[in-house]
Design a protein around this motif. Structure first.
Motif, PDB file in Angstrom:
ATOM      1  N   LEU A   1      -8.572   7.929  -2.723  1.00  0.00           N
ATOM      2  CA  LEU A   1      -8.159   7.993  -1.329  1.00  0.00           C
ATOM      3  C   LEU A   1      -6.644   7.867  -1.289  1.00  0.00           C
ATOM      4  O   LEU A   1      -6.048   7.224  -2.155  1.00  0.00           O
ATOM      5  N   ARG A   2      -6.050   8.461  -0.272  1.00  0.00           N
ATOM      6  CA  ARG A   2      -4.625   8.247  -0.032  1.00  0.00           C
ATOM      7  C   ARG A   2      -4.446   7.682   1.366  1.00  0.00           C
ATOM      8  O   ARG A   2      -4.813   8.328   2.350  1.00  0.00           O
ATOM      9  N   LEU A   3      -3.899   6.499   1.416  1.00  0.00           N
ATOM     10  CA  LEU A   3      -3.604   5.868   2.695  1.00  0.00           C
ATOM     11  C   LEU A   3      -2.190   6.243   3.126  1.00  0.00           C
ATOM     12  O   LEU A   3      -1.295   6.405   2.295  1.00  0.00           O
ATOM     13  N   SER A   4      -2.026   6.356   4.424  1.00  0.00           N
ATOM     14  CA  SER A   4      -0.718   6.637   5.001  1.00  0.00           C
ATOM     15  C   SER A   4      -0.397   5.580   6.044  1.00  0.00           C
ATOM     16  O   SER A   4      -1.300   5.033   6.685  1.00  0.00           O
ATOM     17  N   CYS A   5       0.875   5.328   6.205  1.00  0.00           N
ATOM     18  CA  CYS A   5       1.319   4.389   7.233  1.00  0.00           C
ATOM     19  C   CYS A   5       2.597   4.950   7.831  1.00  0.00           C
ATOM     20  O   CYS A   5       3.576   5.184   7.121  1.00  0.00           O
ATOM     21  N   THR A   6       2.559   5.167   9.124  1.00  0.00           N
ATOM     22  CA  THR A   6       3.737   5.674   9.796  1.00  0.00           C
ATOM     23  C   THR A   6       4.069   4.759  10.968  1.00  0.00           C
ATOM     24  O   THR A   6       3.364   3.793  11.247  1.00  0.00           O
ATOM     25  N   THR A   7       5.135   5.084  11.638  1.00  0.00           N
ATOM     26  CA  THR A   7       5.593   4.208  12.700  1.00  0.00           C
ATOM     27  C   THR A   7       5.894   4.974  13.966  1.00  0.00           C
ATOM     28  O   THR A   7       6.161   6.173  13.933  1.00  0.00           O
TER      29      THR A   7
ATOM     30  N   SER B   1      -3.174  -6.127 -11.635  1.00  0.00           N
ATOM     31  CA  SER B   1      -4.572  -5.723 -11.767  1.00  0.00           C
ATOM     32  C   SER B   1      -4.821  -4.304 -11.246  1.00  0.00           C
ATOM     33  O   SER B   1      -5.878  -3.722 -11.527  1.00  0.00           O
ATOM     34  N   LEU B   2      -3.847  -3.771 -10.481  1.00  0.00           N
ATOM     35  CA  LEU B   2      -4.021  -2.450  -9.877  1.00  0.00           C
ATOM     36  C   LEU B   2      -3.125  -1.391 -10.512  1.00  0.00           C
ATOM     37  O   LEU B   2      -3.267  -0.195 -10.213  1.00  0.00           O
ATOM     38  N   ARG B   3      -2.221  -1.848 -11.347  1.00  0.00           N
ATOM     39  CA  ARG B   3      -1.272  -0.915 -11.952  1.00  0.00           C
ATOM     40  C   ARG B   3      -2.022   0.140 -12.757  1.00  0.00           C
ATOM     41  O   ARG B   3      -2.943  -0.134 -13.501  1.00  0.00           O
ATOM     42  N   GLY B   4      -1.590   1.377 -12.577  1.00  0.00           N
ATOM     43  CA  GLY B   4      -2.254   2.482 -13.261  1.00  0.00           C
ATOM     44  C   GLY B   4      -3.278   3.187 -12.398  1.00  0.00           C
ATOM     45  O   GLY B   4      -3.636   4.339 -12.676  1.00  0.00           O
ATOM     46  N   ARG B   5      -3.746   2.496 -11.356  1.00  0.00           N
ATOM     47  CA  ARG B   5      -4.700   3.136 -10.439  1.00  0.00           C
ATOM     48  C   ARG B   5      -4.106   3.354  -9.054  1.00  0.00           C
ATOM     49  O   ARG B   5      -4.444   4.334  -8.386  1.00  0.00           O
ATOM     50  N   PHE B   6      -3.258   2.439  -8.617  1.00  0.00           N
ATOM     51  CA  PHE B   6      -2.678   2.517  -7.277  1.00  0.00           C
ATOM     52  C   PHE B   6      -1.187   2.857  -7.397  1.00  0.00           C
ATOM     53  O   PHE B   6      -0.465   2.242  -8.189  1.00  0.00           O
ATOM     54  N   ILE B   7      -0.737   3.782  -6.574  1.00  0.00           N
ATOM     55  CA  ILE B   7       0.658   4.213  -6.604  1.00  0.00           C
ATOM     56  C   ILE B   7       1.205   4.232  -5.183  1.00  0.00           C
ATOM     57  O   ILE B   7       0.630   4.883  -4.303  1.00  0.00           O
TER      58      ILE B   7
ATOM     59  N   VAL C   1       4.877   5.769   4.583  1.00  0.00           N
ATOM     60  CA  VAL C   1       4.637   5.202   3.260  1.00  0.00           C
ATOM     61  C   VAL C   1       3.191   5.504   2.897  1.00  0.00           C
ATOM     62  O   VAL C   1       2.307   5.500   3.768  1.00  0.00           O
ATOM     63  N   TYR C   2       2.970   5.763   1.627  1.00  0.00           N
ATOM     64  CA  TYR C   2       1.651   6.156   1.148  1.00  0.00           C
ATOM     65  C   TYR C   2       1.145   5.171   0.091  1.00  0.00           C
ATOM     66  O   TYR C   2       1.925   4.512  -0.596  1.00  0.00           O
ATOM     67  N   LEU C   3      -0.165   5.129  -0.036  1.00  0.00           N
ATOM     68  CA  LEU C   3      -0.788   4.421  -1.147  1.00  0.00           C
ATOM     69  C   LEU C   3      -1.865   5.336  -1.717  1.00  0.00           C
ATOM     70  O   LEU C   3      -2.894   5.578  -1.079  1.00  0.00           O
ATOM     71  N   GLN C   4      -1.594   5.859  -2.891  1.00  0.00           N
ATOM     72  CA  GLN C   4      -2.580   6.683  -3.598  1.00  0.00           C
ATOM     73  C   GLN C   4      -3.457   5.761  -4.419  1.00  0.00           C
ATOM     74  O   GLN C   4      -2.950   4.995  -5.251  1.00  0.00           O
ATOM     75  N   MET C   5      -4.751   5.844  -4.195  1.00  0.00           N
ATOM     76  CA  MET C   5      -5.699   4.976  -4.889  1.00  0.00           C
ATOM     77  C   MET C   5      -6.673   5.834  -5.679  1.00  0.00           C
ATOM     78  O   MET C   5      -7.385   6.665  -5.102  1.00  0.00           O
ATOM     79  N   ASN C   6      -6.691   5.638  -6.975  1.00  0.00           N
ATOM     80  CA  ASN C   6      -7.532   6.417  -7.868  1.00  0.00           C
ATOM     81  C   ASN C   6      -8.538   5.519  -8.576  1.00  0.00           C
ATOM     82  O   ASN C   6      -8.364   4.299  -8.643  1.00  0.00           O
ATOM     83  N   SER C   7      -9.567   6.145  -9.106  1.00  0.00           N
ATOM     84  CA  SER C   7     -10.602   5.420  -9.862  1.00  0.00           C
ATOM     85  C   SER C   7     -11.063   4.188  -9.092  1.00  0.00           C
ATOM     86  O   SER C   7     -11.118   3.073  -9.639  1.00  0.00           O
ATOM     87  N   LEU C   8     -11.399   4.386  -7.853  1.00  0.00           N
ATOM     88  CA  LEU C   8     -11.749   3.262  -6.991  1.00  0.00           C
ATOM     89  C   LEU C   8     -13.012   2.563  -7.459  1.00  0.00           C
ATOM     90  O   LEU C   8     -13.943   3.199  -7.990  1.00  0.00           O
ATOM     91  N   LYS C   9     -13.019   1.256  -7.253  1.00  0.00           N
ATOM     92  CA  LYS C   9     -14.147   0.421  -7.649  1.00  0.00           C
ATOM     93  C   LYS C   9     -14.706  -0.286  -6.412  1.00  0.00           C
ATOM     94  O   LYS C   9     -14.008  -0.423  -5.403  1.00  0.00           O
ATOM     95  N   ALA C  10     -15.918  -0.769  -6.523  1.00  0.00           N
ATOM     96  CA  ALA C  10     -16.533  -1.467  -5.397  1.00  0.00           C
ATOM     97  C   ALA C  10     -15.678  -2.662  -4.972  1.00  0.00           C
ATOM     98  O   ALA C  10     -15.581  -2.968  -3.776  1.00  0.00           O
TER      99      ALA C  10
END
Length: 126
Positions: A18-24, A63-69, A79-88
Motif C-alpha cells: 500500500l502507499r499512504l499519502s498525506c497532504t495539507t 523493525s520496518l527498515r527495508g519494507r517501509f519507505i 508526504v508518502y509512505l510506501q509499505m511493502n511485504s505487509l504483515k498482519a
C-alpha cells in the motif's frame, strides 16, 4: 490553520503493498520535517518513519527498515509512505505529522510534531 489529510489506507492481504499519502490544506509543508506514526489495536502509538525538511534525511524504525519507505513531493505538498511485504502485525491506524519548526532533521520523537492528521486505517489480512 494547517490540516493534514491522510489517504491510501485499506484492506490488503499479507505480502501486499500500500502507499499512504498525506497532504495539507491551508499551508505549505515545504521545509518541515514530516513523519508517519501508527497505533496498532490496543497498543500505544509508535514511530514508523520520518523525513527531514530538506527531503534528504530520513529515518525508519529498525523493525520496518527495508519494507517501509518515506518520501515527499513538495511540489504536491505531499508526504508518502510506501509499505511493502505487509504483515498482519502492520494492522494499525496510520497518522502523518508535521514538525513544529523548519529544519533538515528527521525526528523520530512524537513531541517534535505539533500537527497531526486524523489517521487512515490499514488492515492486513493473514
Amino acid at each position: 490553520q494547517v490540516q493534514l489529510i491522510e489517504s491510501g489506507g485499506g484492506l490488503v492481504q499479507a505480502g501486499g503493498s500500500l502507499r499512504l499519502s498525506c497532504t495539507t490544506s491551508g499551508s505549505s509543508l515545504h521545509g518541515y520535517a514530516l513523519a508517519w506514526f501508527r497505533r496498532p489495536p490496543d497498543q500505544e502509538r509508535e514511530f514508523v518513519a520520518a523525513i527531514g525538511g530538506n527531503g534528504i534525511s530520513t529515518v525508519t524504525d529498525n523493525s520496518l527498515r527495508g519494507r517501509f519507505i518515506i518520501s515527499r513531493d513538495d511540489a504536491k505538498n505531499t508526504v508518502y509512505l510506501q509499505m511493502n511485504s505487509l504483515k498482519a502485525e502492520d494492522t494499525a491506524i496510520f497518522y502523518c505529522a508535521k514538525a513544529e519548526s523548519r529544519d533538515g532533521f528527521a525526528y523520530s520523537q512524537a513531541f517534535r510534531y505539533d500537527t497531526w492528521g486524523q489517521g487512515t486505517q490499514v488492515t492486513v489480512s493473514s
